[in-house]
Design a protein around this motif. Structure first.
Motif, PDB file in Angstrom:
ATOM      1  N   GLY A 183       0.827  -1.207   0.000  1.00 50.10           N
ATOM      2  CA  GLY A 183       0.000   0.000   0.000  1.00 50.10           C
ATOM      3  C   GLY A 183       0.855   1.247   0.000  1.00 50.10           C
ATOM      4  O   GLY A 183       2.013   1.229  -0.426  1.00 50.10           O
ATOM      5  N   ILE A 184       0.282   2.331   0.503  1.00 57.12           N
ATOM      6  CA  ILE A 184       0.982   3.613   0.536  1.00 57.12           C
ATOM      7  C   ILE A 184       0.717   4.303   1.865  1.00 57.12           C
ATOM      8  O   ILE A 184      -0.216   3.961   2.589  1.00 57.12           O
ATOM      9  CB  ILE A 184       0.535   4.534  -0.621  1.00 57.12           C
ATOM     10  CG1 ILE A 184      -0.978   4.803  -0.527  1.00 57.12           C
ATOM     11  CG2 ILE A 184       0.906   3.943  -1.964  1.00 57.12           C
ATOM     12  CD1 ILE A 184      -1.478   5.833  -1.525  1.00 57.12           C
ATOM     13  N   LEU A 185       1.569   5.271   2.171  1.00 54.66           N
ATOM     14  CA  LEU A 185       1.354   6.136   3.322  1.00 54.66           C
ATOM     15  C   LEU A 185       0.515   7.331   2.881  1.00 54.66           C
ATOM     16  O   LEU A 185       0.768   7.922   1.827  1.00 54.66           O
ATOM     17  CB  LEU A 185       2.693   6.614   3.899  1.00 54.66           C
ATOM     18  CG  LEU A 185       3.647   5.550   4.443  1.00 54.66           C
ATOM     19  CD1 LEU A 185       4.889   6.208   5.027  1.00 54.66           C
ATOM     20  CD2 LEU A 185       2.969   4.692   5.505  1.00 54.66           C
ATOM     21  N   VAL A 186      -0.470   7.663   3.675  1.00 56.67           N
ATOM     22  CA  VAL A 186      -1.331   8.808   3.375  1.00 56.67           C
ATOM     23  C   VAL A 186      -1.498   9.635   4.637  1.00 56.67           C
ATOM     24  O   VAL A 186      -1.419   9.113   5.754  1.00 56.67           O
ATOM     25  CB  VAL A 186      -2.711   8.366   2.853  1.00 56.67           C
ATOM     26  CG1 VAL A 186      -2.589   7.606   1.558  1.00 56.67           C
ATOM     27  CG2 VAL A 186      -3.434   7.524   3.892  1.00 56.67           C
TER      28      VAL A 186
ATOM     29  N   ALA B 182      -1.012   4.133   7.136  1.00 60.20           N
ATOM     30  CA  ALA B 182      -0.754   3.266   5.990  1.00 60.20           C
ATOM     31  C   ALA B 182      -2.071   2.677   5.514  1.00 60.20           C
ATOM     32  O   ALA B 182      -2.885   2.215   6.316  1.00 60.20           O
ATOM     33  CB  ALA B 182       0.219   2.158   6.362  1.00 60.20           C
ATOM     34  N   GLU B 183      -2.277   2.715   4.207  1.00 63.63           N
ATOM     35  CA  GLU B 183      -3.435   2.072   3.596  1.00 63.63           C
ATOM     36  C   GLU B 183      -2.945   0.844   2.842  1.00 63.63           C
ATOM     37  O   GLU B 183      -2.276   0.957   1.817  1.00 63.63           O
ATOM     38  CB  GLU B 183      -4.158   3.030   2.645  1.00 63.63           C
ATOM     39  CG  GLU B 183      -4.857   4.190   3.347  1.00 63.63           C
ATOM     40  CD  GLU B 183      -5.611   5.087   2.381  1.00 63.63           C
ATOM     41  OE1 GLU B 183      -5.413   4.917   1.154  1.00 63.63           O
ATOM     42  OE2 GLU B 183      -6.372   5.958   2.831  1.00 63.63           O
ATOM     43  N   LEU B 184      -3.256  -0.344   3.375  1.00 62.92           N
ATOM     44  CA  LEU B 184      -2.810  -1.605   2.789  1.00 62.92           C
ATOM     45  C   LEU B 184      -3.937  -2.258   2.001  1.00 62.92           C
ATOM     46  O   LEU B 184      -5.107  -2.158   2.379  1.00 62.92           O
ATOM     47  CB  LEU B 184      -2.324  -2.565   3.875  1.00 62.92           C
ATOM     48  CG  LEU B 184      -1.168  -2.081   4.766  1.00 62.92           C
ATOM     49  CD1 LEU B 184      -0.836  -3.144   5.799  1.00 62.92           C
ATOM     50  CD2 LEU B 184       0.061  -1.750   3.940  1.00 62.92           C
ATOM     51  N   LYS B 185      -3.571  -2.951   0.928  1.00 62.90           N
ATOM     52  CA  LYS B 185      -4.514  -3.733   0.146  1.00 62.90           C
ATOM     53  C   LYS B 185      -4.280  -5.210   0.468  1.00 62.90           C
ATOM     54  O   LYS B 185      -3.236  -5.766   0.137  1.00 62.90           O
ATOM     55  CB  LYS B 185      -4.330  -3.479  -1.351  1.00 62.90           C
ATOM     56  CG  LYS B 185      -4.525  -2.030  -1.769  1.00 62.90           C
ATOM     57  CD  LYS B 185      -5.950  -1.571  -1.543  1.00 62.90           C
ATOM     58  CE  LYS B 185      -6.154  -0.137  -2.037  1.00 62.90           C
ATOM     59  NZ  LYS B 185      -7.522   0.346  -1.791  1.00 62.90           N
ATOM     60  N   ILE B 186      -5.264  -5.846   1.125  1.00 64.59           N
ATOM     61  CA  ILE B 186      -5.158  -7.240   1.527  1.00 64.59           C
ATOM     62  C   ILE B 186      -6.057  -8.071   0.613  1.00 64.59           C
ATOM     63  O   ILE B 186      -7.225  -7.720   0.403  1.00 64.59           O
ATOM     64  CB  ILE B 186      -5.584  -7.426   2.994  1.00 64.59           C
ATOM     65  CG1 ILE B 186      -4.752  -6.511   3.904  1.00 64.59           C
ATOM     66  CG2 ILE B 186      -5.425  -8.882   3.411  1.00 64.59           C
ATOM     67  CD1 ILE B 186      -3.265  -6.776   3.879  1.00 64.59           C
TER      68      ILE B 186
ATOM     69  N   PRO C  16       4.017  11.224   2.509  1.00 64.33           N
ATOM     70  CA  PRO C  16       2.798  10.808   1.809  1.00 64.33           C
ATOM     71  C   PRO C  16       3.086  10.180   0.456  1.00 64.33           C
ATOM     72  O   PRO C  16       4.035  10.567  -0.241  1.00 64.33           O
ATOM     73  CB  PRO C  16       2.026  12.127   1.658  1.00 64.33           C
ATOM     74  CG  PRO C  16       2.495  12.966   2.797  1.00 64.33           C
ATOM     75  CD  PRO C  16       3.952  12.632   2.964  1.00 64.33           C
ATOM     76  N   ASP C  17       2.271   9.177   0.112  1.00 68.84           N
ATOM     77  CA  ASP C  17       2.331   8.438  -1.156  1.00 68.84           C
ATOM     78  C   ASP C  17       3.546   7.528  -1.263  1.00 68.84           C
ATOM     79  O   ASP C  17       3.832   6.997  -2.347  1.00 68.84           O
ATOM     80  CB  ASP C  17       2.295   9.392  -2.359  1.00 68.84           C
ATOM     81  CG  ASP C  17       1.003  10.186  -2.428  1.00 68.84           C
ATOM     82  OD1 ASP C  17      -0.037   9.627  -2.047  1.00 68.84           O
ATOM     83  OD2 ASP C  17       1.038  11.356  -2.847  1.00 68.84           O
ATOM     84  N   LEU C  18       4.281   7.310  -0.155  1.00 71.25           N
ATOM     85  CA  LEU C  18       5.400   6.370  -0.169  1.00 71.25           C
ATOM     86  C   LEU C  18       4.858   4.946  -0.200  1.00 71.25           C
ATOM     87  O   LEU C  18       4.006   4.571   0.594  1.00 71.25           O
ATOM     88  CB  LEU C  18       6.279   6.580   1.063  1.00 71.25           C
ATOM     89  CG  LEU C  18       7.467   5.622   1.220  1.00 71.25           C
ATOM     90  CD1 LEU C  18       8.494   5.874   0.130  1.00 71.25           C
ATOM     91  CD2 LEU C  18       8.115   5.766   2.596  1.00 71.25           C
ATOM     92  N   THR C  19       5.372   4.120  -1.122  1.00 68.18           N
ATOM     93  CA  THR C  19       4.949   2.730  -1.231  1.00 68.18           C
ATOM     94  C   THR C  19       5.565   1.908  -0.105  1.00 68.18           C
ATOM     95  O   THR C  19       6.774   1.987   0.148  1.00 68.18           O
ATOM     96  CB  THR C  19       5.362   2.138  -2.582  1.00 68.18           C
ATOM     97  OG1 THR C  19       4.776   2.925  -3.633  1.00 68.18           O
ATOM     98  CG2 THR C  19       4.892   0.706  -2.722  1.00 68.18           C
ATOM     99  N   VAL C  20       4.733   1.116   0.577  1.00 65.53           N
ATOM    100  CA  VAL C  20       5.200   0.318   1.712  1.00 65.53           C
ATOM    101  C   VAL C  20       4.600  -1.082   1.613  1.00 65.53           C
ATOM    102  O   VAL C  20       3.633  -1.326   0.880  1.00 65.53           O
ATOM    103  CB  VAL C  20       4.795   0.959   3.055  1.00 65.53           C
ATOM    104  CG1 VAL C  20       5.469   2.307   3.235  1.00 65.53           C
ATOM    105  CG2 VAL C  20       3.276   1.095   3.168  1.00 65.53           C
TER     106      VAL C  20
END
Length: 418
Positions: A66-69, A272-276, A331-335
């Motif tokens: 996901g990304i940091l927002v 962090a917004e993760l896609k599970i 913000p918008d950093l991929t994690v």
């Protein structure tokens, strides 16, 4: 002269060697045929991946990217139609609350503000003049009231005196004079009541007129405040200590009412917004621990929200950080994130075979002890992690399982490994 020779017999051990060789060849052929008959499919060992069953502590977790927002995002918009006069701050700069970001201009609004100020001043002057006029009217009515009161009291005194003389029978006051005085007193009393009532009406009128003037002044004051706010809004300032994420305008550009001017976000208040994947989301719950990998650092957090909807085969999970964010966080950093579901202290587990599902019964291929065959066995699987899965039944410690893709031989109960 011919000499006869007796033929020599072959030694017995030579015949034994010949028969032994024939037996070995035949036995090897029979064994080979038997070996080939053990499995209907064969595969090279370098084409498969295996893993041995292990016992120990098993960590159940799921992984997603996901990304940091920013937790708190604010868009600054234009409250009026205007032209961008100057962009003071560009994206990426840190700003303090109240710091000027973009300067707008609208001459019509500035002129309207001046005209509203003048109109308010005129309304105030008119209100003061009307107030003075009504105060003078009140004084006049009070004067009339006072005259009426004095006349009534004077006539009342005269009536009382004449009444005593008339009652005495001395004949000094005739009945006509006494009745005349009494009627005058009644008339003056009625005039006094009328003047008193008129005084009350004058007072009420003053109050009503004053309230009406004050309402008009309040309306004009609000109009002036609104005009002042519109002019003040031409100076677009930061509403919080933040980092400017975006300024989608440039000098000379016209912006409509409600048009976006700048995007602000708190620098150190990120989530962090993760896609599970949807097949792994069932065990994810609020409060579970999460490890976020920024590629350069790892930081801990907890699940703060699980989206109720599935979008494109995945579910969004929000993670709030419990540790201080590293310097590379923005913000918008991929994690990448790993959500810790649970820990099992003592259990069997293996590397997760391809297509193996948690809490299911699956057919796996167990490698024989000599490593030459793999036979299909039924295994009950428990909780699954990112790369490993729990074994509930069907396998023991040390047994080897093929964990690579079995699709090319899955119709065969037993395969041969070359």
């Amino acid at each position: 002269m011919d000499i006869s020779r007796t033929p020599q017999k072959k030694p017995k051990y030579t015949q034994f060697l010949i028969w032994a060789l024939v037996f070995i060849v035949v036995a090897s052929a029979i064994y080979y045929l038997w070996y080939l008959a053990q499995a209907s499919f064969s595969i090279d060992s370098n084409q498969i991946v295996t893993d041995s069953v292990k016992r120990g502590e098993f960590s159940v977790s799921v992984r997603g990217s996901g990304i940091l927002v920013p937790r708190d995002i604010q868009w600054l918009s234009s409250n009026v139609e205007a032209r961008v006069e100057k962009v003071i701050v560009k994206a990426g700069k840190s700003v303090k609350k109240g710091e000027l970001i973009v300067k707008l201009s609208n001459p019509q609004l500035e002129q309207l503000l001046e005209e509203t100020k003048w109109e308010l001043e005129a309304k105030i002057a008119e209100s003061e003049a009307a107030k003075v006029e009504q105060e003078a009217l009140l004084l006049d009515q009070k004067s009339l009231m006072l005259d009426a009161k004095l006349n009534y009291e004077s006539s009342k005194l005269k009536q009382d005196a004449q009444e005593q003389l008339y009652q005495s029978g001395s004949g000094v006051i005739s009945k006509i004079d006494y009745e005349k005085t009494r009627l005058e007193t009644i008339q003056l009393g009625q005039r006094l009541e009328l003047q008193s009532a008129r005084l009350e009406k004058v007072k009420q009128n003053i109050i009503v007129q004053s309230n009406a003037r004050q309402a008009r002044l309040n309306k004009m004051t609000k109009t002036l405040e609104r005009a002042q706010q519109q002019v003040d809004s031409l100076m677009v300032v930061a509403t919080l200590d933040s980092v400017v994420q975006e300024v989608p305008v440039e000098a000379g550009q016209r912006v409509n009412m409600g048009g976006n001017i700048a995007k602000l976000a708190r620098k150190n208040d990120l989530i962090a917004e993760l896609k599970i994947p949807e097949i792994q989301i069932r065990d994810v719950a609020i409060g579970q621990k999460v490890i976020i990998d920024t590629r350069n650092n790892k930081v801990f957090g907890t699940v703060s929200r699980v989206d109720p909807a599935v979008v494109n085969g995945s579910v969004q999970v929000d993670v709030s950080f419990t540790d201080n964010l590293p310097s590379d966080a923005r913000p918008d950093l991929t994690v990448d994130g790993e959500i810790k579901i649970s820990y099992i202290a003592n259990t069997l587990f293996i590397d997760r075979p391809l297509f193996a599902q948690s809490q299911s019964t699956s057919s796996l291929y167990k490698v024989s002890s000599d490593g030459r065959f793999a036979e299909q066995v039924t295994v009950m699987l428990g909780k699954g992690s990112i790369n490993q899965i729990e074994i509930l039944n069907g396998l023991d410690v040390g047994e080897t399982i093929i964990v690579s893709d079995p699709s090319i031989w899955q119709t065969h109960k037993k395969i041969r490994i070359n």
